[in-house]
Design a protein around this motif. Structure first.
Motif, PDB file in Angstrom:
ATOM      1  N   LEU A 140     -13.929  -4.962  -4.797  1.00  9.90           N
ATOM      2  CA  LEU A 140     -12.545  -4.503  -4.841  1.00  9.90           C
ATOM      3  C   LEU A 140     -12.292  -3.337  -3.886  1.00  9.90           C
ATOM      4  N   ARG A 141     -13.306  -2.492  -3.680  1.00 15.91           N
ATOM      5  CA  ARG A 141     -13.146  -1.373  -2.747  1.00 15.91           C
ATOM      6  C   ARG A 141     -12.882  -1.888  -1.326  1.00 15.91           C
ATOM      7  N   GLU A 142     -13.420  -3.053  -1.021  1.00 12.75           N
ATOM      8  CA  GLU A 142     -13.220  -3.651   0.300  1.00 12.75           C
ATOM      9  C   GLU A 142     -11.914  -4.438   0.376  1.00 12.75           C
ATOM     10  N   LYS A 143     -11.523  -5.063  -0.732  1.00 13.16           N
ATOM     11  CA  LYS A 143     -10.367  -5.951  -0.723  1.00 13.16           C
ATOM     12  C   LYS A 143      -9.050  -5.248  -1.056  1.00 13.16           C
ATOM     13  N   VAL A 144      -9.104  -4.187  -1.842  1.00 17.31           N
ATOM     14  CA  VAL A 144      -7.886  -3.525  -2.311  1.00 17.31           C
ATOM     15  C   VAL A 144      -7.749  -2.155  -1.658  1.00 17.31           C
ATOM     16  N   TYR A 145      -6.596  -1.929  -1.015  1.00 14.29           N
ATOM     17  CA  TYR A 145      -6.336  -0.645  -0.361  1.00 14.29           C
ATOM     18  C   TYR A 145      -6.178   0.455  -1.413  1.00 14.29           C
ATOM     19  N   ASN A 146      -6.902   1.522  -1.228  1.00 12.49           N
ATOM     20  CA  ASN A 146      -6.882   2.626  -2.188  1.00 12.49           C
ATOM     21  C   ASN A 146      -5.710   3.564  -1.879  1.00 12.49           C
ATOM     22  N   TRP A 147      -4.510   3.133  -2.271  1.00 11.51           N
ATOM     23  CA  TRP A 147      -3.311   3.920  -1.990  1.00 11.51           C
ATOM     24  C   TRP A 147      -3.258   5.157  -2.885  1.00 11.51           C
ATOM     25  N   MET A 269       7.030   3.920   2.386  1.00 12.62           N
ATOM     26  CA  MET A 269       5.601   3.629   2.211  1.00 12.62           C
ATOM     27  C   MET A 269       4.963   4.577   1.200  1.00 12.62           C
ATOM     28  N   GLU A 270       5.605   5.724   0.995  1.00 12.23           N
ATOM     29  CA  GLU A 270       5.040   6.733   0.103  1.00 12.23           C
ATOM     30  C   GLU A 270       5.468   6.546  -1.354  1.00 12.23           C
ATOM     31  N   LEU A 271       6.283   5.540  -1.639  1.00  9.77           N
ATOM     32  CA  LEU A 271       6.696   5.273  -3.016  1.00  9.77           C
ATOM     33  C   LEU A 271       5.691   4.340  -3.679  1.00  9.77           C
ATOM     34  N   PRO A 272       5.456   4.503  -4.990  1.00 14.00           N
ATOM     35  CA  PRO A 272       4.316   3.857  -5.655  1.00 14.00           C
ATOM     36  C   PRO A 272       4.447   2.371  -5.963  1.00 14.00           C
ATOM     37  N   SER A 273       5.652   1.790  -5.815  1.00 15.00           N
ATOM     38  CA  SER A 273       5.803   0.382  -6.180  1.00 15.00           C
ATOM     39  C   SER A 273       7.046  -0.213  -5.533  1.00 15.00           C
ATOM     40  N   LEU A 274       7.125  -1.544  -5.577  1.00 14.13           N
ATOM     41  CA  LEU A 274       8.310  -2.240  -5.087  1.00 14.13           C
ATOM     42  C   LEU A 274       9.539  -1.813  -5.885  1.00 14.13           C
ATOM     43  N   GLN A 275       9.389  -1.705  -7.191  1.00 11.09           N
ATOM     44  CA  GLN A 275      10.510  -1.299  -8.031  1.00 11.09           C
ATOM     45  C   GLN A 275      11.025   0.080  -7.633  1.00 11.09           C
TER      46      GLN A 275
END
Length: 463
Positions: A140-147, A269-275
């Motif tokens: 997951l560390r490789e596949k998921v961006y650590n935002w 880009m700095e907001l935590p979600s699509l919502q």
């Protein structure tokens, strides 16, 4: 779209006969007549977007020098380079449902590798579970961006100032310049900047409307960066004269006041979600009097966010909140670049000059994705609203040039301009135009023709 070194249409011009889209292009005769009358030059035709390159204003440079006088500039510059690289590789956080689904898929994949493992007791089961967890987390560390949200304290605010103020000022200066040149009757009296940072939008607006805008309302969650932005307007010293009509807040106001021009530059880009992004956009759109400007990095991630907001606003059906695209698209249809889904973002380029701190100023390029949304119904009273926009670098060849454009019919078209076919003035207009410029013409339909061209884009004779 991508205006960086060309990896584009050379693939489409092989040494054989292929079916190439033929756009029926009709030059804007009013523009052609004005060119022939020398009312304006070929290079400065009405579709040419200026400025090509942007210099940072001297008062801003002096203010930066004063504001950083007590800090180690060399260390700040080195850290700002790291921040730049981080921001260019930044992507929005994965949505909760998407993240949950990804974790489950990875976990199942890991478990399948150890389906034959024998578990004899509770200790074995505990070790097995821990092993599966560790391997899943590694994948997951490789596949998921650590935002993670970026915290702008005093030091990081100065880092951002040195690393991002010049390119962001250049981008906003070019965008505001387009609004100024294409809507000459627009005289803004107020400006709202969401995610205002070090105040580049205010400085860029000063370039065109300093005598007109009486209220600048800036919102940024960081108190330190707000203080820095105000200090810069005071000449870089806390004791300088406070500018009138400039306000800073940490949160979006609940008032229903509208502003002539609303900006969100490099903030979604700095907001935590699509919502969170869409809720913010609704708030900003409700505060928009005429223009809403959204800008992000010219990456796939930045383009996706810009397009997401564009489509969201265009779906609004409320009579008082209808919107249309002013730029860069000459249409309100679904973005053809997004539909193509070839991994190439819709982005544009501007040349800027770095701050002359710790050395001389040098020219650099900034890629950005943007959309300007206009409040109200589309009336298409301006002829340039239907002009196609060049979305790739113009390929200039012997006695012809190739322009790839986004058109008013919501399609991507490629046109080969020649003096014999389109007239000398129209050909020279196309030849001198750059990515991001409008071509003063309309495209009414598409057909197919057989064109023979070599790997360099040179048209071959039909013999």
């Amino acid at each position: 779209m991508n205006c960086c070194p060309i990896m584009i249409a050379e693939k489409m011009v092989r040494r054989n006969i292929s079916s190439v889209p033929k756009a029926v292009l009709k030059p804007d005769q009013h523009v052609i007549e004005n060119i022939n009358k020398n009312i304006f030059t070929i290079r400065n035709h009405p579709g040419s977007m200026k400025p090509r390159s942007v210099l940072i204003p001297e008062p801003f440079i002096k203010a930066v020098v004063n504001a950083t006088a007590d800090y180690p500039v060399k260390a700040l510059l080195e850290t700002s380079e790291k921040l730049n690289r981080h921001l260019k590789g930044r992507v929005p956080p994965m949505e909760k449902e998407e993240l949950k689904e990804t974790v489950e898929k990875v976990q199942q994949k890991v478990l399948s590798r150890y389906a034959n493992v024998t578990i004899n007791n509770d200790q074995d089961e505990s070790r097995f579970r821990q092993m599966i967890h560790n391997k899943t987390q590694n994948i997951l560390r490789e596949k998921v961006y650590n935002w993670r949200p970026i915290k702008f304290d005093v030091y990081n605010s100065l880092v951002y100032l040195l690393g991002r103020s010049a390119p962001e000022y250049a981008v906003l200066a070019k965008i505001f310049g387009e609004i100024k040149s294409r809507d000459i009757d627009f005289i803004p009296r107020s400006l709202f900047d969401f995610g205002s940072g070090v105040g580049t939008a205010t400085w860029a607006a000063h370039r065109y409307w300093k005598q007109n805008i009486y209220e600048y309302f800036n919102v940024d969650i960081s108190r330190d960066i707000n203080d820095l932005a105000q200090t810069l307007l005071q000449g870089g010293t806390p004791k300088g004269n406070k500018p009138k009509g400039v306000f800073y807040r940490q949160f979006l106001p609940a008032t229903k006041v509208t502003y002539d021009i609303v900006i969100s530059a490099y903030s979604m880009m700095e907001l935590p979600s699509l919502q969170a992004r869409l809720e913010t956009v609704v708030n900003l759109w409700n505060k928009t009097g005429k223009y809403l400007v959204i800008v992000e990095q010219g990456t796939n991630a930045g383009f996706k966010i810009v397009n997401e907001i564009r489509d969201f606003i265009l779906q609004v059906k409320h009579e008082q909140n209808l919107g249309t695209v002013f730029s860069p698209c000459p249409h309100d249809d679904t973005c053809p670049r997004f539909l193509l889904d070839d991994g190439t973002p819709c982005n544009f380029e501007v040349t800027y000059f770095t701050l002359p701190l710790g050395g001389s100023s040098v020219a650099k390029k900034e890629l950005y994705s943007y959309v300007i949304l206009k409040k109200g119904k589309s009336n298409n009273t301006n002829p340039d609203q239907k002009w196609p926009r060049i979305i790739r670098p113009t390929l200039v060849r012997h006695k012809h040039c190739v322009c790839r454009m986004c058109t008013a019919n919501g399609k991507l078209e490629e046109v080969i301009f020649t003096a014999s076919k389109h007239g000398k003035a129209m050909y020279q207009c196309a030849r001198s135009s750059k990515c991001g410029d409008l071509i003063p013409a309309t495209i009414e339909e598409s057909k197919s023709q057989n064109v023979q061209s070599d790997e360099n884009g040179q048209i071959l004779d039909d013999k």
